[in-house]
Write an enzyme that holds these catalytic residues in place. Structure first.
Site, short mmCIF file in Angstrom:
data_model
loop_
_atom_site.label_atom_id
_atom_site.label_comp_id
_atom_site.label_asym_id
_atom_site.label_seq_id
_atom_site.Cartn_x
_atom_site.Cartn_y
_atom_site.Cartn_z
N TYR A 155 -39.36 1.82 5.96
CA TYR A 155 -39.29 1.90 4.32
C TYR A 155 -39.41 0.44 4.17
CZ TYR A 155 -37.40 6.64 4.11
OH TYR A 155 -37.55 8.01 3.87
N ARG A 194 0.84 -1.28 0.16
CA ARG A 194 0.02 -0.01 0.16
C ARG A 194 0.92 1.22 0.11
NH1 ARG A 194 -4.16 0.84 4.93
NH2 ARG A 194 -2.56 1.62 5.70
N CYS A 252 -32.98 4.32 8.59
CA CYS A 252 -33.38 5.27 7.64
C CYS A 252 -32.12 6.34 7.73
CB CYS A 252 -34.62 5.97 7.78
SG CYS A 252 -35.87 4.86 7.68
N ASP A 292 -32.37 9.33 8.98
CA ASP A 292 -32.29 10.11 10.43
C ASP A 292 -32.53 9.31 11.54
OD1 ASP A 292 -31.76 12.54 8.68
OD2 ASP A 292 -33.72 12.28 8.03
N ARG A 302 2.33 1.59 17.78
CA ARG A 302 1.72 2.65 17.17
C ARG A 302 0.04 2.12 16.84
NH1 ARG A 302 4.35 2.32 12.33
NH2 ARG A 302 2.46 1.37 11.51
C1 LIG Z 1 -4.53 3.22 11.23
C2 LIG Z 1 -3.01 2.88 11.19
C3 LIG Z 1 -2.59 2.48 12.50
C4 LIG Z 1 -3.31 2.13 13.53
O1 LIG Z 1 -4.00 0.86 13.31
P1 LIG Z 1 -4.98 0.05 14.38
O2 LIG Z 1 -5.20 -1.03 14.08
O3 LIG Z 1 -6.06 1.04 14.60
O4 LIG Z 1 -4.21 -0.06 15.64
C5 LIG Z 1 -1.07 2.27 12.63
N1 LIG Z 1 -0.47 2.75 11.65
C6 LIG Z 1 -0.81 2.94 10.16
C7 LIG Z 1 0.02 3.17 9.25
C8 LIG Z 1 -2.20 3.04 9.93
O5 LIG Z 1 -2.69 3.36 9.16
#
Ligand SMILES: *Cc1c(COP(=O)(O)O)cnc(C)c1O
Length: 377
Positions: free
Chosen positions: A267, A133, A314, A316, A221
């Site tokens: 609906y 990615r 729906c 709202d 992270r």
């Molecule tokens: C969103 C993201 C995270 C956090 O991911 P989680 O699965 O919510 O812990 C960490 N690194 C990158 C590059 C992300 O895009």
């Protein structure tokens, strides 16, 4: 004006989760990810609460998100990693925001901007170790390293970090994980051989932070775990890790009315009452982030019991068939919150809507009022 839908955000629960994640990773630095309005919880309030609770870094995708944190006076290191060529690099560099760099082209944009504001931009090299990615491939890394060395020598940037992201962390036994760790180590070695002083090396998202200690390096992270939500079933439930859900989504009953058996509801009459009953109107819909795919399926705590949405969600509003439950006009119903209080969980809604928990919380719309509370945990 009273809000129709309220997302109650427990900053005390967020602080608790930050402490739990910090303790789990045993002295490593913790970057709390607050992109996408802190996963729908409120960027500045959550960013500040995370810093107060001991987060060493905040992470966001977009530069705008990082700027909004600084405009909200949130201090400390911030990294924004998803850049595009026309981003406001100069504004970020001037505000001490670290930037991800994924290519020679991005590096040019960053170093030109740094030159224009007469500052040194702090950059984290974003490496693609197999997600395919964002990030520079190992094949292209040597060329980027040459350009980074040149820019460092010219005084426009400083390489302070290296990062990558997993494809399969929510499947902790997946074989790609070891491959990605190995590729990441190769990238670290190449960067260190080029004499960059890497303050932080970070690979682990929530799933890895909870399940894979071998991915910690010197910073983790996580995002979703900080909000008390599990990254996936295979990793475990949030409660297995003592994580507390931060968001409770609730709404008042806007109308109660008696209808006979066989009444078609909402609906296309996707739901029919099976007995004489009472319908409760809930003023929350897909414009607020209640997934339409949870039609006839989303669980809601009403009058002390869990009832499923009756008929279509729906834009709202949606309807509950409350039978003879003892409920009054204006009573609060809870779509999701803390299962330990008998409320459905975010994870329950993800299953009901055929999606992941991340999407449930991040889609909570701007019309929903965020009410900040601070329970002690
Ligand atoms: C969103 C993201 C995270 C956090 O991911 P989680 O699965 O919510 O812990 C960490 N690194 C990158 C590059 C992300 O895009």
């Amino acid at each position: 004006m009273s809000a129709h839908v309220t997302a109650r955000i427990d900053l005390g629960a967020l602080a608790h989760n930050v402490r739990v994640l910090k303790a789990r990773t045993d002295g490593r630095k913790l970057m709390v990810v607050v992109k996408a309005d802190a996963y729908g919880h409120g960027l500045v309030k959550c960013g500040q609460a995370a810093v107060n609770a001991g987060a060493d870094y905040l992470g966001v995708a977009l530069l705008e998100e990082a700027v909004a944190l600084r405009e909200g006076n949130v201090p400390g290191p911030i990294l924004a990693w998803l850049n595009t060529p026309n981003d406001r690099f100069a504004e970020c560099i001037a505000r001490d925001i670290d930037l991800g760099v994924n290519s020679v082209a991005t590096l040019k944009g960053i170093s030109n901007a740094a030159y224009s504001v007469d500052r040194i931009a702090r950059v984290h090299v974003k490496v693609d170790t197999g997600l395919n990615r964002n990030g520079v491939t190992l094949a292209d890394l040597p060329e980027l390293i040459l350009a980074l060395s040149k820019a460092e020598a010219e005084g426009t940037i400083k390489v302070v970090g290296v990062m990558s992201h997993f494809a399969y962390a929510d499947e902790p036994s997946n074989s790609t994980i070891a491959d990605q760790i190995a590729e990441f180590k190769t990238a670290v070695d190449l960067l260190e051989a080029a004499n960059f002083e890497l303050e932080v090396k970070h690979l682990a998202n929530s799933a890895a932070t909870l399940a894979l200690p071998e991915t910690y390096f010197n910073m983790v992270r996580p995002g979703v775990a900080a909000y008390g939500v599990s990254p996936g079933e295979e990793v475990g439930a949030a409660t297995d890790f003592d994580l507390k859900p931060v968001m409770t989504l609730c709404a008042p009953i806007a109308l109660l009315k008696k209808v006979p058996a066989g009444t078609g509801v909402s609906y296309a009459h996707q739901y029919h009452t099976t007995a004489d009953t009472t319908l409760a109107l809930i003023p929350a819909g897909y414009a607020d982030g209640v997934p339409r795919s949870a039609t006839n399926n989303g669980p809601v705590l009403v009058g002390g019991e869990i009832r499923k949405v009756a008929g279509r969600v729906c834009m709202d509003q949606f309807v509950l068939d409350v039978g003879d439950l003892d409920v009054q006009l204006g009573d609060e119903v809870v779509l999701f919150g803390d299962p330990e209080r008998g409320e459905p969980s975010v994870e329950d809604w993800a299953v009901a809507a055929g999606t992941i928990s991340y999407e449930i919380i991040t889609r909570i719309g701007p019309r929903v009022h965020r009410e900040f509370i601070n329970n002690s945990w």
